[in-house]
Write a protein that holds these residues in place. Structure first.
Motif, PDB file in Angstrom:
ATOM      1  N   PRO A  75      73.621  51.579  34.328  1.00 24.26           N
ATOM      2  CA  PRO A  75      73.353  51.342  32.904  1.00 24.26           C
ATOM      3  C   PRO A  75      73.932  52.457  32.051  1.00 24.26           C
ATOM      4  CG  PRO A  75      71.371  50.993  34.204  1.00 24.26           C
ATOM      5  CD  PRO A  75      72.403  51.595  35.134  1.00 24.26           C
ATOM      6  N   VAL A  76      74.333  52.129  30.820  1.00 22.65           N
ATOM      7  CA  VAL A  76      74.983  53.100  29.942  1.00 22.65           C
ATOM      8  C   VAL A  76      74.140  54.349  29.781  1.00 22.65           C
ATOM      9  CG1 VAL A  76      75.770  53.524  27.588  1.00 22.65           C
ATOM     10  CG2 VAL A  76      76.287  51.343  28.698  1.00 22.65           C
ATOM     11  N   TRP A  77      72.837  54.195  29.538  1.00 28.93           N
ATOM     12  CA  TRP A  77      71.996  55.363  29.285  1.00 28.93           C
ATOM     13  C   TRP A  77      71.939  56.290  30.488  1.00 28.93           C
ATOM     14  CZ3 TRP A  77      68.093  56.346  32.607  1.00 28.93           C
ATOM     15  CH2 TRP A  77      67.630  55.279  33.376  1.00 28.93           C
ATOM     16  N   LEU A  78      72.070  55.712  31.693  1.00 31.12           N
ATOM     17  CA  LEU A  78      71.939  56.517  32.899  1.00 31.12           C
ATOM     18  C   LEU A  78      73.236  57.227  33.269  1.00 31.12           C
ATOM     19  CD1 LEU A  78      69.906  57.304  35.054  1.00 31.12           C
ATOM     20  CD2 LEU A  78      70.589  55.314  36.376  1.00 31.12           C
ATOM     21  N   ARG A  79      74.360  56.749  32.715  1.00 28.60           N
ATOM     22  CA  ARG A  79      75.620  57.374  33.095  1.00 28.60           C
ATOM     23  C   ARG A  79      76.141  58.331  32.027  1.00 28.60           C
ATOM     24  NH1 ARG A  79      77.771  51.862  32.026  1.00 28.60           N
ATOM     25  NH2 ARG A  79      79.273  51.976  30.332  1.00 28.60           N
ATOM     26  N   ARG A  80      75.292  58.710  31.069  1.00 30.69           N
ATOM     27  CA  ARG A  80      75.710  59.681  30.072  1.00 30.69           C
ATOM     28  C   ARG A  80      76.105  60.977  30.767  1.00 30.69           C
ATOM     29  NH1 ARG A  80      77.007  56.456  26.013  1.00 30.69           N
ATOM     30  NH2 ARG A  80      75.227  55.370  25.098  1.00 30.69           N
ATOM     31  N   HIS A  99      73.651  63.876  30.904  1.00 34.89           N
ATOM     32  CA  HIS A  99      72.572  63.726  31.886  1.00 34.89           C
ATOM     33  C   HIS A  99      73.065  64.142  33.272  1.00 34.89           C
ATOM     34  CE1 HIS A  99      69.180  61.983  34.062  1.00 34.89           C
ATOM     35  NE2 HIS A  99      70.051  61.330  34.802  1.00 34.89           N
ATOM     36  N   PHE A 100      74.237  63.705  33.636  1.00 36.61           N
ATOM     37  CA  PHE A 100      74.785  64.045  34.943  1.00 36.61           C
ATOM     38  C   PHE A 100      74.967  65.558  35.080  1.00 36.61           C
ATOM     39  CE2 PHE A 100      77.095  59.706  35.249  1.00 36.61           C
ATOM     40  CZ  PHE A 100      75.930  59.113  35.709  1.00 36.61           C
ATOM     41  N   GLN A 109      77.955  73.133  27.752  1.00 34.09           N
ATOM     42  CA  GLN A 109      78.353  74.280  28.570  1.00 34.09           C
ATOM     43  C   GLN A 109      77.182  75.195  28.908  1.00 34.09           C
ATOM     44  OE1 GLN A 109      81.593  76.163  26.482  1.00 34.09           O
ATOM     45  NE2 GLN A 109      82.860  74.320  26.496  1.00 34.09           N
ATOM     46  N   GLU A 110      76.036  74.985  28.261  1.00 36.21           N
ATOM     47  CA  GLU A 110      74.877  75.836  28.519  1.00 36.21           C
ATOM     48  C   GLU A 110      74.386  75.709  29.956  1.00 36.21           C
ATOM     49  OE1 GLU A 110      71.957  74.960  25.567  1.00 36.21           O
ATOM     50  OE2 GLU A 110      73.207  75.654  23.886  1.00 36.21           O
ATOM     51  N   VAL A 111      74.722  74.609  30.632  1.00 36.59           N
ATOM     52  CA  VAL A 111      74.273  74.444  32.021  1.00 36.59           C
ATOM     53  C   VAL A 111      74.861  75.539  32.906  1.00 36.59           C
ATOM     54  CG1 VAL A 111      74.002  71.946  31.764  1.00 36.59           C
ATOM     55  CG2 VAL A 111      76.146  72.862  32.670  1.00 36.59           C
ATOM     56  N   LEU A 116      82.860  63.816  40.676  1.00 35.65           N
ATOM     57  CA  LEU A 116      81.807  63.475  41.628  1.00 35.65           C
ATOM     58  C   LEU A 116      80.616  64.387  41.382  1.00 35.65           C
ATOM     59  CD1 LEU A 116      84.155  63.248  44.713  1.00 35.65           C
ATOM     60  CD2 LEU A 116      82.933  61.303  43.735  1.00 35.65           C
ATOM     61  N   PHE A 117      79.441  63.786  41.238  1.00 38.14           N
ATOM     62  CA  PHE A 117      78.214  64.537  41.007  1.00 38.14           C
ATOM     63  C   PHE A 117      77.305  64.420  42.228  1.00 38.14           C
ATOM     64  CE2 PHE A 117      79.652  63.355  36.773  1.00 38.14           C
ATOM     65  CZ  PHE A 117      79.499  64.533  36.060  1.00 38.14           C
ATOM     66  N   THR A 118      76.760  65.555  42.658  1.00 44.84           N
ATOM     67  CA  THR A 118      75.783  65.591  43.744  1.00 44.84           C
ATOM     68  C   THR A 118      74.448  66.054  43.174  1.00 44.84           C
ATOM     69  OG1 THR A 118      77.480  66.110  45.385  1.00 44.84           O
ATOM     70  CG2 THR A 118      75.204  66.613  45.978  1.00 44.84           C
ATOM     71  N   PHE A 119      73.381  65.311  43.517  1.00 47.03           N
ATOM     72  CA  PHE A 119      72.059  65.594  42.971  1.00 47.03           C
ATOM     73  C   PHE A 119      71.064  65.878  44.092  1.00 47.03           C
ATOM     74  CE2 PHE A 119      74.281  62.542  40.275  1.00 47.03           C
ATOM     75  CZ  PHE A 119      74.223  63.158  39.031  1.00 47.03           C
TER      76      PHE A 119
END
Length: 278
Positions: A87-92, A95-96, A144-146, A211-214
């Motif tokens: 869903p669009v909201w989840l792939r922002r 958020h990732f 960039q604060e992350v 690629l994101f790893t959570f």
């Protein structure tokens, strides 16, 4: 009486999966907490999966299916869900980036947003439209604060060599941008490699991707398009892109040699000698 969030099964495949999970749970006469105890998850986690607020890991689904006596229905449905976009909201992207443990990205055209200087970012964001540019720039830089957190994600960036030569914002802006990249050369959490022209054909020719790893959630493959972005948690897609990325990383210059190349381009193309060489 507790408020129960209404579900919209037609909103997305993920929402449909959640609605089926709730239907089967209620048919089994189990509360969120009771089902959570059976499958070793919290009731809150089960509830968030039901409302498509969270994505279950692959290993969660067979346990839930068995606990609810679904006879493989949820497992089969999950296989279909993973083949569709999130869903669009989840792939922002925000958020990732804010929740990832590791971010691996190949950038074919631009410096990655997490590493852009304000002037470079302003030039990129202002190419097609100038409206609300200040607000959009602020949002870009807030991402960039992350990297400044006490426990930042590992950011591994492979840049095509052309990125170093594309004069975004002019020579002065590019010089400062490359100098900014060099500030990460001693930072373990940020690794930058340059894929040199000499490699020729490579597995990133089709464009940039990330690629994101959570922790506790499936990996996500992400890419930005001309009109829209897309994200997928399909395990086949993840495997394919992970292989592509590993091959890109193997073909690229080492982080140390990449820093030397960036410094050389700064001096030869933009006539700016890096401070550590001055």
């Amino acid at each position: 009486m507790a408020h129960v969030k209404c579900l919209d099964p037609g909103a997305s495949p993920l929402h449909f999966f959640g609605s089926e999970l709730r239907r089967l749970r209620e048919r089994a006469g189990l509360t969120l907490a009771q089902l959570g105890d059976i499958v070793y998850l919290t009731g809150s986690m089960i509830g968030q999966v039901e409302t498509a607020a969270k994505v279950p890991k692959d290993e969660h689904v067979p346990r839930i299916d068995a606990a609810l006596g679904a006879d493989g229905a949820l497992v089969r449905l999950w296989g279909m869900v993973k083949r569709y976009r999130l869903p669009v909201w989840l792939r922002r992207i925000v958020h990732f980036e804010a929740t990832a443990l590791e971010i691996r990205t190949y950038q074919a055209q631009l410096v990655h947003g997490l590493l852009q200087t304000p002037d470079y970012a302003r030039a990129v964001l202002g190419v097609l439209r100038q409206d609300e540019l200040a607000a959009r720039l602020e949002t870009r830089l807030e991402r960039q604060e992350v990297l400044a957190r006490e426990a930042p994600p590992l950011l591994w960036v492979v840049l095509d060599e052309s990125v170093l030569y594309r004069e975004i914002g002019g020579r002065a802006t590019m010089s400062r941008q490359l100098e900014h990249l060099l500030t990460f050369r001693e930072t373990d959490e940020v690794q930058i490699q340059v894929l040199p022209f000499s490699v020729g054909a490579h597995t990133g020719l089709s464009g940039s991707f990330t690629l994101f790893t959570f922790d506790g959630h499936p990996d996500v493959a992400y890419a930005e398009g001309y009109v829209d972005d897309w994200a997928s948690l399909n395990s086949e897609e993840i495997r394919t892109r992970s292989l592509r990325y590993d091959l890109l990383r193997a073909s690229a210059l080492s982080p140390a040699d990449s820093a030397d190349l960036i410094a050389r381009v700064m001096e030869e193309r933009y006539e700016h000698r890096p401070e550590h060489l001055a």
